[in-house]
Write an enzyme that holds these catalytic residues in place. Sequence first.
Site, PDB file in Angstrom:
ATOM      1  N   SER A 121       0.837  -1.198   0.000  1.00  0.00           N
ATOM      2  CA  SER A 121       0.000   0.000   0.000  1.00  0.00           C
ATOM      3  C   SER A 121       0.878   1.256   0.000  1.00  0.00           C
ATOM      4  CB  SER A 121      -0.966  -0.070   1.189  1.00  0.00           C
ATOM      5  OG  SER A 121      -1.990   0.888   1.072  1.00  0.00           O
ATOM      6  N   HIS A 165      -6.957  -5.846  -1.366  1.00  0.00           N
ATOM      7  CA  HIS A 165      -5.831  -4.931  -1.137  1.00  0.00           C
ATOM      8  C   HIS A 165      -4.822  -5.490  -0.144  1.00  0.00           C
ATOM      9  CE1 HIS A 165      -3.753  -1.124  -1.119  1.00  0.00           C
ATOM     10  NE2 HIS A 165      -3.892  -0.998   0.197  1.00  0.00           N
ATOM     11  N   ASP A 205      -8.600  -5.375  -5.780  1.00  0.00           N
ATOM     12  CA  ASP A 205      -8.214  -4.323  -4.835  1.00  0.00           C
ATOM     13  C   ASP A 205      -9.215  -3.173  -4.940  1.00  0.00           C
ATOM     14  OD1 ASP A 205      -7.010  -2.305  -3.376  1.00  0.00           O
ATOM     15  OD2 ASP A 205      -5.032  -2.527  -4.315  1.00  0.00           O
TER      16      ASP A 205
END
Length: 317
Positions: free
Chosen positions: A128, A256, A222
Amino acid sequence: QLEVFEGHGEPPGRLLAQAQHERAFLRDGVRRVPVRDGRIRATLFLPPGNGPFPGIIDLYGAGGGLPEYRAGLLANHGFAVLALAFYSYEDLPKEMKEFHLEYFEEAVNYMLQHTQVKGPGIGLLGISKGGDLCISMASFLKGITATAVINGSVANVGAVLRYKDITIPPLGSNLKRIKVSKSGIADIVDILNNPLEGPDQQSLIPLEKAECPFLFIVGQDDRNWKSEFFAVEGSKRLKAHGKEKPEIVCYPGAGHYIEPPFFPMCAASMHLLVGRHVEWGGEPKAHCEAQTDAWQQIQAFFRKHLTGKPSGTSSKL
């Protein structure tokens, strides 16, 4: 503690079976060393044995703090891993407003000078926001031999990035693009602007300056941002500058938060930057299978580029 009861109603029926499942994060002999060196706030995990070991810096995302579990688990496989905090921890900045790459450079130099870290360079692993920070580190700092990014961005996101006389603004966003499900959980996948258009191009990280190979791990479901788009754009940019094509591993049905194997899928949670609960995406079975495979891909990538061993061989550790 796992328990199986008869039937599906409330209250549950009679107990049919029970078992305890325990996970060890540090195998025998792994050393956990808190690091407070200069400005660095981190924890170093060293594998059993005499070393030196291939070194990795591990970065998490916009949640801040100092998550250590992935670094500890990687150290079980023969890597010296520095879990590095970069905000919202001890005396580090409380908010994600601007980052200075000099802080991360200090951490790289710490690892390069450590007697237990095998040079000449180190690896970077980020998920991320930690992913785009790793790409920035690889683009501007010396001593990086391999960079693995899990659902990261090739544009700088969420905070201003500074290094010497260079400033990279954050990618623009529009909160009006948030969609809210019936459950009240936000879908934020469309809020970021396109980094290929207009002034938002200034937020692109010049990853073509990097002198190391990249691995992009992509969850195709995601819902945080368009990870596959970012990975493909990164590949195009590297190719346009005559650089080595990155490895891109895509997982249909993965969300994600691709964590180490056997972690439960995180479908939704509070997003500190957005200030509300958001969905992260992922279908449980596909996501869990992706976590297992990605873990192997990441280790093989680092083993190949940090030790010179082909990816098919595993360390005796």
